[in-house]
Design an enzyme around this catalytic site. Structure first.
Site, short mmCIF file in Angstrom:
data_model
loop_
_atom_site.label_atom_id
_atom_site.label_comp_id
_atom_site.label_asym_id
_atom_site.label_seq_id
_atom_site.Cartn_x
_atom_site.Cartn_y
_atom_site.Cartn_z
CG ASP A 4 -2.28 0.64 0.93
OD1 ASP A 4 -2.20 1.63 0.04
OD2 ASP A 4 -3.17 0.41 1.51
CD GLU A 19 -6.38 5.09 3.34
OE1 GLU A 19 -5.81 4.81 4.07
OE2 GLU A 19 -6.37 5.45 1.93
#
Length: 631
Positions: free
Chosen positions: A311, A517
């Site tokens: 990521d 997020e």
């Protein structure tokens, strides 16, 4: 003596020139350039020509602003990407996107071996970074539909719109199984039930193309109207403690394999090209450093042959504080089995660290070769070596009418009717289109940014109607009612206004404001103010339907008894007309909850099958209505 020295010097130069010429000739006729050669032959042939520097460059993915011609050439960069909201220009056209991608591609093709880059972007609910793209409902709504065929068609449409901008790779789908709605990424998850998430992996052949016979488990992308997909985030990202983003998932092996792993079997079997590793930890070990699961399980047990990608700055985040011991983080990530590193705090440091650790044999050359083989396998499979440059032929697909109609269908099917009148004999919905005067109220009624949520144009989403092209719910209502019906919009009416206006009924649209997020992690899951007071002011005085725009179930128990009808619309995207289609009876409500709707946050986490399961609305709940176009 001088003559002999001159002769030897000249001979040396001649031999060097002949060697360079021979090398050029061998590269021009190299087997990796021949598309008729078998895939694995091409990979091995290209690998035989590559230096260590060229191999390491393939393992690095840089953000587009750093992907200068100089950087791509000097470091032999293998991939570039756009972070959330990273665009060539505000409201960029497809042509501007294509030109940007092609500029980076030309730099890659000008290197000695001419290995094309692969350009990646987040496309979580359509091509969500691109202005005028079709924005589909977020996954939390698509799970409600339980319609894999619909999701596959969304994948096909998304692939076309992404390719319209010259991009070949998307960081989607998210196949997390969100077990706690306090998590700020819960809207990226299709369901708390792995079986629904497994069904929705059908988006992968939508994005990549149907897997040919005999290709099971091998990465596959069917040409220039398709994109490489990315199953993420491996693994357990939806099970973190208290739903905190990138936190620790504490679970035994049976729980991991039964809940969080099943969708990866499906993704690999459907030929997913890449898998992204999760920021989160598993029982205290960062997934970016988890060799047992990344190499032992994903690569060896599941026989995944594609690219394992980190990521964004995931390698930096192996340590606390971030980037505290970067050499260790690089070593841990690469030896765990990560093939491509997305982003770096310092590109030169990353390349130097990798080079040093390989030369000192800390990272074995076999691990580097495995990574590069996987990267090249995906690039060859996609046809990038034969046709690396993007063109403008698909520009008219971005936000086209056909795709918007598909998104509108998805909105209709994603709505869940939670309440419809005090009893079945007196339903409020569907609403009559013919009325003297109706009220539309609420912070989310006329706000396209709220309607789309996070990961729309920017990473965290926007509070505006100007972020892209679409239809708000207010506009949809006005489009739908009888021309003689007066539609009054008041975002935050007081009781005096409501009392004095004699409305036939009201539509109140409220919910969460956009987030992404960790910024969306929540301990209270309440509706954004003044949503609660709007509900109380309106619904206490006139018949009302409350439409909730949110990325997850939110606190509704105190208000349910005061309202006549309640609709969960999730984050529907640009096509708000789909909400009006169902509210006014052109289509019936069909959606069933793919998430448990809690009573209080104290109950969380609470999922279907748990002991003491006592939700406000259980998993699978959803009232239905029949179409009634005559109202």
């Amino acid at each position: 003596m001088c003559t002999l020295s001159y002769f030897l010097h000249t001979l040396g130069l001649l031999m060097l020139c002949l060697s360079v010429a021979a090398n050029k000739e061998s590269l021009s006729n190299a087997r990796y350039k021949n598309p008729k050669e078998p895939l694995e032959v091409r990979i091995k042939n290209l690998m035989s020509h590559m230096t260590l520097e060229e191999k390491l460059g393939q393992m690095v993915q840089v953000e587009r602003v750093n992907a200068t011609t100089k950087v791509v050439r000097n470091y032999f960069i293998g991939s570039a990407f756009s972070g959330g909201g990273s665009v060539p220009a505000p409201n960029a056209t497809p042509e501007a996107w294509v030109n940007m991608v092609n500029k980076i591609q030309k730099a890659a093709l000008s290197t000695r071996l001419g290995i094309p880059i692969i350009y990646g972007i987040d496309a979580l609910h359509g091509h969500n970074n691109a202005y005028n793209a079709t924005i589909f409902p977020h996954n939390v709504g698509l799970g409600v539909t339980r319609d894999p065929g619909l999701v596959k068609r969304i994948g096909e449409a998304t692939a076309l719109e992404v390719r319209a901008t010259g991009i070949q790779y998307v960081f989607a789908p998210c196949i997390a199984v969100c077990r706690d709605p306090r998590w700020g990424r819960c809207y990226e998850s299709y369901s708390e039930d792995h079986r629904i998430v497994q069904q929705m992996t059908e988006i992968i052949p939508g994005l990549q193309g149907d897997l040919p016979r005999g290709h099971k488990g091998v990465p596959y992308v069917a040409g220039k109207t398709k994109v490489a997909a990315c199953a993420k985030h491996f693994v357990g990202d939806g099970g973190t403690l208290r739903g905190m983003n990138a936190n620790d998932t504490v679970i035994n092996s049976n729980g991991l394999l039964d809940i969080h792993m099943p969708a990866y079997y499906d993704a690999v079997n459907k030929g997913v090209a890449t898998v992204m590793v999760s920021y989160s930890s598993l029982n205290g070990l960062k997934m970016h450093a988890n060799k047992k699961l990344v190499t032992g399980f994903l690569k060896k047990k599941l026989k995944f042959k594609g690219i394992v990608i980190s990521d964004f700055l995931g390698v930096d985040q192996i340590t606390t504080p971030i980037h505290a011991n970067y050499s260790h983080s690089v070593y841990a990530a690469i030896t765990a089995g990560i093939d491509m590193i997305m982003g770096s705090s310092n590109l030169t440091e990353l390349i130097n660290d990798l080079t040093s650790q390989v030369k000192r044999k800390h990272i074995p050359m076999s691990r580097i070769n495995d990574a590069v083989e996987r990267i090249l396998r995906v690039k060859f499979t996609m046809g990038l070596f034969e046709d690396p440059m993007a063109d403008h032929s698909l520009a008219n697909k971005l936000g086209c009418k056909e795709h918007r109609e598909l998104a509108r269908e998805a909105v209709r099917k994603s709505l869940v009717l939670l309440k419809n009148g005090e009893n079945a004999d007196e339903p409020l919905l569907p609403l009559p289109k013919k009325a003297k005067k109706i009220l539309v109220a609420g912070t989310h009624a006329d706000n396209l940014g709220y309607q789309c949520g996070g990961w729309t144009i920017t990473w965290q989403g926007l509070n505006t109607n100007n972020l892209t092209i679409g239809t708000t719910i207010l506009t949809a209502v006005k489009n739908t009612v009888d021309p003689k019906t007066q539609v009054v919009y008041n975002e935050n009416p007081d009781t005096t206004f409501v009392n004095s206006s004699r409305f036939d009924y009201a539509i109140v649209v409220i919910g969460e404001t956009p987030y992404a997020e960790g910024y969306g992690d929540s301990t209270n899951l309440t509706i954004a103010e003044p949503g609660q007071s709007i509900m109380e002011n309106v619904c206490g005085l006139v018949k009302c339907v409350v439409v909730v725009i949110s990325g997850r179930p939110v606190m509704m128990q105190p208000y349910v008894s005061e309202i006549d009808a309640l609709v969960a619309a999730w984050l529907p995207g640009t096509e708000g007309q789909g909400v009006a289609d169902v509210l006014f009876g052109y289509y019936g409500f069909t959606g069933k909850l793919a998430r448990t709707w809690f009573r209080t946050v104290d109950q969380l986490p609470m999922n279907v099958g748990d002991p003491h399961y006592d939700p406000l609305y259980p998993f699978g709940f959803g009232l239905t209505t029949k179409p009634n176009k005559q109202l």
